[in-house]
Design a protein around this motif. Structure first.
Motif, PDB file in Angstrom:
ATOM      1  N   GLN A  73       4.878   6.301   4.093  1.00  0.00           N
ATOM      2  CA  GLN A  73       4.235   6.136   2.791  1.00  0.00           C
ATOM      3  C   GLN A  73       3.875   4.700   2.438  1.00  0.00           C
ATOM      4  N   PHE A  74       4.526   3.714   3.057  1.00  0.00           N
ATOM      5  CA  PHE A  74       4.359   2.329   2.625  1.00  0.00           C
ATOM      6  C   PHE A  74       3.948   1.389   3.753  1.00  0.00           C
ATOM      7  N   PHE A  80       0.860  -1.175   0.000  1.00  0.00           N
ATOM      8  CA  PHE A  80       0.000   0.000   0.000  1.00  0.00           C
ATOM      9  C   PHE A  80       0.899   1.229   0.000  1.00  0.00           C
ATOM     10  N   TYR A  81       0.462   2.242  -0.728  1.00  0.00           N
ATOM     11  CA  TYR A  81       1.263   3.460  -0.853  1.00  0.00           C
ATOM     12  C   TYR A  81       0.345   4.667  -0.782  1.00  0.00           C
ATOM     13  N   THR A  82       0.779   5.716  -0.105  1.00  0.00           N
ATOM     14  CA  THR A  82      -0.030   6.927  -0.027  1.00  0.00           C
ATOM     15  C   THR A  82       0.686   8.105  -0.676  1.00  0.00           C
ATOM     16  N   ALA A  83      -0.074   8.883  -1.422  1.00  0.00           N
ATOM     17  CA  ALA A  83       0.437  10.103  -2.065  1.00  0.00           C
ATOM     18  C   ALA A  83      -0.729  11.061  -2.251  1.00  0.00           C
ATOM     19  N   ASN A  84      -0.518  12.318  -1.883  1.00  0.00           N
ATOM     20  CA  ASN A  84      -1.566  13.337  -2.018  1.00  0.00           C
ATOM     21  C   ASN A  84      -2.869  12.914  -1.344  1.00  0.00           C
ATOM     22  N   GLU A  85      -2.729  12.289  -0.177  1.00  0.00           N
ATOM     23  CA  GLU A  85      -3.855  11.864   0.657  1.00  0.00           C
ATOM     24  C   GLU A  85      -4.712  10.776   0.011  1.00  0.00           C
ATOM     25  N   ILE A  86      -4.163  10.079  -0.967  1.00  0.00           N
ATOM     26  CA  ILE A  86      -4.836   8.943  -1.597  1.00  0.00           C
ATOM     27  C   ILE A  86      -3.990   7.699  -1.328  1.00  0.00           C
ATOM     28  N   VAL A  87      -4.642   6.596  -1.012  1.00  0.00           N
ATOM     29  CA  VAL A  87      -3.927   5.352  -0.734  1.00  0.00           C
ATOM     30  C   VAL A  87      -4.188   4.370  -1.878  1.00  0.00           C
ATOM     31  N   TYR A  88      -3.102   3.809  -2.396  1.00  0.00           N
ATOM     32  CA  TYR A  88      -3.174   2.872  -3.502  1.00  0.00           C
ATOM     33  C   TYR A  88      -2.760   1.482  -3.025  1.00  0.00           C
ATOM     34  N   ALA A  89      -3.432   0.467  -3.565  1.00  0.00           N
ATOM     35  CA  ALA A  89      -3.066  -0.921  -3.304  1.00  0.00           C
ATOM     36  C   ALA A  89      -2.467  -1.502  -4.577  1.00  0.00           C
ATOM     37  N   HIS A  90      -1.276  -2.075  -4.466  1.00  0.00           N
ATOM     38  CA  HIS A  90      -0.576  -2.629  -5.629  1.00  0.00           C
ATOM     39  C   HIS A  90      -0.528  -4.150  -5.542  1.00  0.00           C
ATOM     40  N   LEU A  91      -0.899  -4.807  -6.641  1.00  0.00           N
ATOM     41  CA  LEU A  91      -0.890  -6.256  -6.699  1.00  0.00           C
ATOM     42  C   LEU A  91       0.365  -6.761  -7.390  1.00  0.00           C
ATOM     43  N   ALA A  92       0.588  -8.056  -7.315  1.00  0.00           N
ATOM     44  CA  ALA A  92       1.795  -8.653  -7.886  1.00  0.00           C
ATOM     45  C   ALA A  92       1.891  -8.457  -9.387  1.00  0.00           C
TER      46      ALA A  92
END
Length: 259
Positions: A212-213, A171-183
């Motif tokens: 961030q992570f 999981f990563y956050t940038a500009n107050e948005i959190v993203y989930a990254h898959l394989a």
């Protein structure tokens, strides 16, 4: 806050013990750490000769020579214990061994202050009713053995997709948005902050590496030593930014990977 609180710390990681002592004294300047013990053998020897020289114990669960519960089997300890550990699967045993709270690593000042307030409440009320104490412990046990989030429902192209938490590599956050990254490098927005995710994700599988992570243990390829005691985490799929673990968290991170 209770004045002149005499505390014993049972912790085999020197950096963690120092951090805990610093936080305790920041919260209560009159708190006295009268002893720091690093092993079962050392603790049994000390408690055998000092059965009333302290008020409260902060104890890790996994020590270099075994589980700290062995201390309480060998010595009759009557003072309350706050267990501080990186593992969430010892809660039942903790409450059977004078435990009044169960704090998961990595902890912060707010969590330690909360558990000290709980200790003070118990001492001030001098709870004697066994049913009341049992109900309180069962409530704590429910919290400590909580069910962690197994999946996330994400928005994608006008649809809702269920994504298994275990399949999210980081999981990563940038500009107050959190993203989930898959394989497979797919990326989705999740409606949580990293702070919320820390409490929703299984700490045996996920670790808050930095601001961030949050990373999945199964996605870690390698760890390299970096400047000033930090660690550089190599993970897949490779993010655009480096994932650095601070010196303060490095020992916890290595122990988490070694479970």
């Amino acid at each position: 806050m209770t004045q002149n609180l005499h505390i014993v710390i049972i912790e085999d990681e020197a950096a963690t013990a120092r951090n805990l002592e610093y936080i305790l004294k920041e919260i209560n300047k009159d708190a006295q750490i009268i002893m720091t013990l690093q092993s079962i053998a050392e603790a049994v020897d000390w408690f055998t000769s000092n059965d009333s020289a302290y008020d409260l114990i902060f104890s890790d669960v996994r020590l270099s020579d075994g589980l700290s519960f062995e201390i309480f089997r060998q010595v009759n300890i009557r003072k309350p214990v706050i267990f501080v550990t990186a593992y969430n699967d010892y809660a039942i045993e903790a409450f059977r061994n004078n435990g009044i709270d169960y704090v998961l690593k990595p902890f912060d000042g707010e969590e330690i202050q909360r558990t000290l307030l709980k200790y003070n409440t118990l001492i001030a009320s001098d709870v004697k009713n066994e049913q009341t104490k049992t109900a309180a412990l069962l409530q704590e046990l429910k919290y400590a053995t909580k069910q962690y989030k197994k999946s996330f429902l994400v928005h994608y192209c006008g649809r809702l997709l269920p994504i298994e938490a275990a399949k999210i590599n980081w999981f990563y956050t940038a500009n107050e948005i959190v993203y989930a990254h898959l394989a497979d490098s797919r990326q989705y927005v999740v409606e949580f902050t990293l702070e919320q995710l820390e409490h929703e994700l299984d700490p045996a599988l996920f670790f808050r590496a930095n601001r961030q992570f949050i990373i999945n243990k199964n996605a870690v390829d390698a760890v390299e030593y970096f400047f000033n005691g930090r660690l550089l985490v190599k993970i897949h799929p490779l993010p655009q930014e480096q994932i650095l673990v601070s010196k303060a968290k490095a020992m916890h991170f290595r122990k988490w990977l070694d479970q």
